[in-house]
Design a protein around this motif. Structure first.
Motif, PDB file in Angstrom:
ATOM      1  N   ASP A 147      -4.497   2.662  -7.799  1.00 19.97           N
ATOM      2  CA  ASP A 147      -3.586   3.520  -7.047  1.00 19.97           C
ATOM      3  C   ASP A 147      -3.579   3.030  -5.605  1.00 19.97           C
ATOM      4  O   ASP A 147      -4.632   2.956  -4.956  1.00 19.97           O
ATOM      5  N   GLU A 170       5.991   3.440  -8.565  1.00 26.13           N
ATOM      6  CA  GLU A 170       5.710   4.463  -7.559  1.00 26.13           C
ATOM      7  C   GLU A 170       6.027   5.841  -8.125  1.00 26.13           C
ATOM      8  O   GLU A 170       7.096   6.079  -8.703  1.00 26.13           O
ATOM      9  N   GLU A 171       5.087   6.763  -7.925  1.00 26.75           N
ATOM     10  CA  GLU A 171       5.256   8.136  -8.389  1.00 26.75           C
ATOM     11  C   GLU A 171       4.437   9.057  -7.490  1.00 26.75           C
ATOM     12  O   GLU A 171       3.256   8.801  -7.237  1.00 26.75           O
ATOM     13  N   ASP A 172       5.105  10.114  -6.982  1.00 26.36           N
ATOM     14  CA  ASP A 172       4.443  11.107  -6.117  1.00 26.36           C
ATOM     15  C   ASP A 172       3.791  10.462  -4.898  1.00 26.36           C
ATOM     16  O   ASP A 172       2.676  10.828  -4.497  1.00 26.36           O
ATOM     17  N   GLY A 173       4.458   9.481  -4.324  1.00 26.72           N
ATOM     18  CA  GLY A 173       3.950   8.868  -3.103  1.00 26.72           C
ATOM     19  C   GLY A 173       2.805   7.897  -3.319  1.00 26.72           C
ATOM     20  O   GLY A 173       2.172   7.471  -2.348  1.00 26.72           O
ATOM     21  N   ILE A 174       2.513   7.526  -4.558  1.00 29.95           N
ATOM     22  CA  ILE A 174       1.450   6.572  -4.872  1.00 29.95           C
ATOM     23  C   ILE A 174       2.038   5.468  -5.738  1.00 29.95           C
ATOM     24  O   ILE A 174       2.803   5.727  -6.675  1.00 29.95           O
ATOM     25  N   GLU A 176       1.357   3.051  -8.570  1.00 29.97           N
ATOM     26  CA  GLU A 176       0.423   2.803  -9.665  1.00 29.97           C
ATOM     27  C   GLU A 176       0.594   1.353 -10.122  1.00 29.97           C
ATOM     28  O   GLU A 176       1.669   0.945 -10.538  1.00 29.97           O
TER      29      GLU A 176
END
Length: 929
Positions: A147, A170-174, A176
């Motif tokens: 992450d 990218e998902e929820d500001g992170i 992966e």
């Protein structure tokens, strides 16, 4: 040991330790983390900027808690693994980077990195990824997850540019990141390119010093050896060309004056009586030449790094070659040097110099440097260094740069080849090698360098396996031909001795590359012409009709006409001029005329003239570099260069050099292709099967599984202990069948009764079974023992040419692939070809065709044409299998029946052992023994 237990000394994976060259040419030490690293890790964390800490932990953390320090430093090295990169600061080891993973599933792990702000931009992130990935693969991890914050562009680029198959989402500001750790052709190429850039930069720093320091003994009573080395260094003219003085640390002014008087040294030197005085001077240095005893080296290194030294020449011996005490001193010196960003040249080194550097410099014991030119030289032995430079001086060969590595505890021939890859001043290179510590890496770099410039190598001894004391070389079990074929595979010219190496190099340095093998001869007698022609034909050259005899070599006596005919005929790719004056000497006018004709025609020319050797002034003329100016020998020095026809002692020497030259040109013209890969290979299936398998012979069922995972079908076989069992298997496979002994010494010996072929019925099988038991009883002992061992039953393979394909894991070379036709050619006559993976399609094709018995595959005396393409594919798959799995100690496919369609693997034996490759899937410098 549980997953939460701290690592102890017995479980510490010491083989993960490595010294690595970074992008800027500096060095660092990578090793597994230790519980004792708590304070160093805290200091590393506290030295990070707030932004860097946030990028790593997604939160501001001024200090690591005690529990965090325990969790980060006490790992089991199985499910929780961490490695650190370290450097020396103020005499202590400091952490500059950390990489770690925690296992999530059986083959998946979460990975994290933290790079010191001070080390950003030096390629440390990619180095740590390589090392943590290698550790993960060893522990059965095949996929990394990470992450990463979107604004952490440096870390994202490390993953993106590593060459592995990876996905970023990218998902929820992170972001992966998923990384598949299986090496790919692209990832291997990326790693090799980064290794090349880093090592090339490191060597370029060594070859561009602006200030050199000579370090003599700091004691009041230096040993005789220390004085000898120090005075030898000062007498050699060490220093940077120009107004820069010679800087000396140690010795007394009296001793320096004595050296001046004895050796006629100039008095432009700066003397420092102590380290403190040197440090207070504020001067910085690039190279230090240490003329001190073995025990004084290690304490000096960290001090020298404080004044900018990044290269140290160790003149003294007394290290690994003297035994365990010297080995410990050497290891300590290398540890401090690499942790301090210093490269070591030596021990027992003659030093280095460059005529091509700006400014030129001398950091060697050579009293005079050879003339400036385009030949690069490397040697390990100091004695050979003296001899090589003497040869260069006698022949007037122009040298661009030179390095003598001595016992090559650090800088090696591989480093020099990395440097020469980007060194435009060196157009041909020569190496004298007493040992090759990492042949796989040597082959990989040499193959690349050979495509750009010729490499001429001389090895110590014909076999190349003479390993002097002090050299870090694994033992080898490979046949002596392995080295010869590895060099040939890499495009390297192997000369028999130093003089032959100089013969070849002087051609490449002063003549254009020939466009073919047609040779024209101009000689002063029929005997010389005949000798030259016979030698040329034996060397594979084509002697044309252009053979001219001009007895006195007088210009007025037809020399001009003979030269015009020779060079304008259009029949010659190379010209050989041979002359032995029976009266007087070779006329200067004739020599000039030969050089002028050669320069005008641009046809490569060599000469064998009694009394001339090397780059003779008589055969050298100035020519213009300007377009159309090659005919004008009267141009000014501006825009001119020297053109020389190299001279050889005998016509045979000249032809031998031409044989090497034309062989290299032929190698250049070949399509070497790329490393062979196949779709559908199940590497993980093999890894899982071999992971827990014991060392020793693998059973037939698992052997067949391993081969099938790489697309190799093993001809079905069954084991029978009675005639009834044999008949049942024969009905299953279908007649005709083969009956074979299971004894390794007899299973291929038809003459000793170990094989029965083309059995067509059950009655015949029962009879052959009983007869074979009787035959083998004489060789193996009791009848009961023979029956207990059983017999192999197989359906008959299509008729064809029986061959042997073998792979053997060698401690030095890694996997060595062998191929030959089965029978006496393979077993008695050593008619075997060898290759070092990774192999290209061209390598494999040449292996098959290089064995003397290979015509049997191509319709020899009416035999059917064999399916050579299927055979080559089989060798390629064996190469991949052995290259990917170091635990495969030996794999023998014998026989392989190559029919007119397909290649049947009739029998296979696979033996497992512990494999430890020198050239693995991570960057690492030469071991210090």
């Amino acid at each position: 040991m549980s997953a939460n237990d701290p690592v102890d000394e017995t479980s510490y994976p010491a083989h993960w330790e490595a010294d690595v060259v970074l992008r800027d040419g500096t060095t660092t030490h990578v090793r597994p983390i230790r519980p004792t690293d708590r304070d160093a890790l805290q200091n590393f964390h506290m030295g990070q900027s707030e932004r860097s800490t946030y990028m790593r932990f997604f939160a501001a953390m001024e200090r690591l808690s005690e529990s965090d320090l325990t969790r980060f430093t006490q790992v089991d090295m199985v499910d929780r693994v961490a490695v650190v990169a370290t450097t020396m600061r103020d005499g202590a080891e400091a952490i500059i980077g950390v990489a770690r993973f925690d296992r999530l599933e059986h083959d998946e792990a979460e990975v994290a990195f933290n790079i010191s702000d001070s080390a950003q931009g030096r390629g440390l992130g990619s180095v740590l990824l390589e090392h943590i990935a290698a550790a993960a693969r060893e522990r059965g991890i095949r996929r990394f997850f990470a992450d990463v914050l979107p604004q952490n562009g440096r870390m994202l680029s490390v993953f993106r540019e590593a060459g592995y198959r990876q996905v970023q989402h990218e998902e929820d500001g992170i972001v992966e990141v998923t990384v598949d750790l299986d090496p790919t052709e692209h990832s291997l190429r990326v790693m090799a390119e980064r290794e090349h850039r880093a090592e090339s930069v490191s060597m370029r720093r060594l070859f561009s010093p602006q200030r050199i320091l000579v370090v003599a003994s700091l004691t009041d009573e230096p040993t005789p050896e220390e004085l000898r080395l120090a005075k030898g260094a000062l007498a050699s003219g060490i220093g940077v060309k120009g107004d820069e003085p010679v800087y000396v640390l140690g010795m007394s002014p009296v001793q320096i004056r004595d050296a001046q008087e004895r050796h006629g040294l100039h008095d432009n030197f700066v003397h420092f009586a102590s380290l403190e005085q040197l440090l207070d001077s504020g001067l910085t240095f690039d190279i230090a030449i240490l003329a001190v005893s073995d025990t004084a080296v290690a304490p000096l290194l960290s001090e020298l790094s404080e004044i900018g030294v990044h290269g140290v020449v160790l003149l003294a011996s007394g290290f690994a070659e003297t035994g365990q005490h010297g080995l410990a001193l050497q290891r300590e010196a290398i540890r401090i040097a690499h942790s301090s960003g210093i490269r070591i040249i030596g021990p027992a080194s003659y030093g280095l110099f460059s005529n091509a550097a700006q400014p030129p410099f001398n950091a060697s014991l050579a009293p005079t440097r050879p003339e400036s030119g385009t030949i690069g030289l490397f040697t390990q032995s100091t004695a050979i260094a003296v001899a090589l430079l003497s040869i260069a001086n006698r022949r007037r060969l122009g040298i661009s740069n030179f390095l003598a590595a001595g016992n090559r505890a650090d800088v090696s021939g591989n480093d020099m080849m990395q440097f020469w890859l980007t060194d435009n001043e060196s157009t041909s290179v020569g190496l004298y090698l007493e040992s090759i510590g990492n042949p796989r890496k040597f082959s990989r770099i040499a193959r690349r360098l050979s495509r750009r410039k010729p490499i001429v190598v001389v090895t110590a001894g014909k076999s190349g396996y003479v390993v002097p004391r002090g050299h870090a070389v694994s033992p080898t079990e490979a046949p002596k031909k392995t080295l010869e074929q590895m060099l040939k595979q890499s495009g390297v010219i192997r000369a028999r001795n130093m003089h032959e190496m100089a013969d070849v190099l002087q051609f490449f340095a002063y003549q254009p590359i020939p466009q073919g093998r047609r040779l024209g001869i101009l000689a002063s007698s029929e005997a010389l012409a005949a000798i030259a022609a016979e030698a040329a034909q034996s060397a594979g050259l084509t002697v044309t009709d252009q053979v001219h005899v001009v007895r006195s070599m007088d210009i007025e006596n037809n020399l001009q006409g003979a030269l015009e005919s020779l060079y304008s005929s259009g029949q010659c790719d190379i010209a050989l001029i041979a002359h032995v004056p029976t009266l007087g000497e070779f006329p200067i006018e004739a020599a000039t005329q030969v050089a002028l004709a050669a320069a005008q025609s641009q046809i490569p020319t060599v000469a064998s003239v009694l009394g001339l050797h090397g780059i003779a002034p008589e055969l050298t003329i100035p020519i213009s570099d300007e377009p159309g100016g090659s005919n004008d020998t009267t141009t000014s020095s501006r825009g001119t260069r020297a053109f020389s026809v190299p001279a050889y002692s005998t016509p045979e020497d000249a032809v031998r050099a031409l044989e090497h030259v034309t062989g290299y040109v032929a190698w250049l013209e070949e399509d070497h292709g790329s490393v062979v890969y196949f779709d559908g290979i199940d590497k993980h299936r093999v890894e899982d099967l071999l992971k827990d398998a014991p060392n020793g012979l693998l059973n037939q069922e698992d052997t067949a599984t391993v081969l099938a995972a790489y697309g190799i079908k093993l001809w079905p076989v069954g084991r029978a202990h009675t005639p009834e069992e044999a008949c049942a298997l024969a009905e299953q496979f279908g007649y005709p069948i083969a009956l074979k002994s299971t004894a390794a010494a007899l299973r291929h010996r038809y003459d000793l009764g170990g094989v029965r072929l083309n059995i067509a019925s059950s009655e015949e099988l029962v009879q052959d079974f009983d007869e074979m038991v009787n035959d083998l009883e004489r060789h193996l002992g009791s009848r009961e023992y023979v029956i207990s061992q059983g017999f192999d039953i197989q359906a008959m393979a299509p008729s064809g040419v029986p061959c042997v394909v073998r792979s053997q894991e060698d401690p030095l070379y890694g996997p060595v692939i062998a191929f030959g036709l089965s029978g006496d050619a393979f077993d008695l006559l050593d008619d075997v070809a060898y290759g070092i993976p990774p192999l290209t399609a061209t390598d494999i094709s040449q292996m098959v065709r290089s064995v003397k018995a290979s015509p049997k595959l191509f319709g020899y005396k009416g035999l059917p044409l064999a399916d050579v393409a299927s055979l080559e594919e089989l060798i390629a798959r064996v190469s991949l299998l052995s290259d990917n799995h170091p635990r495969i100690r030996e794999l023998e496919l014998y026989p392989v029946i190559v029919a007119d369609s397909g290649a049947a693997v009739v029998s296979a034996r696979l033996t497992l052992g512990e494999g430890q490759r020198k050239d693995g899937l991570r960057r690492a410098m030469t071991s210090a023994n």
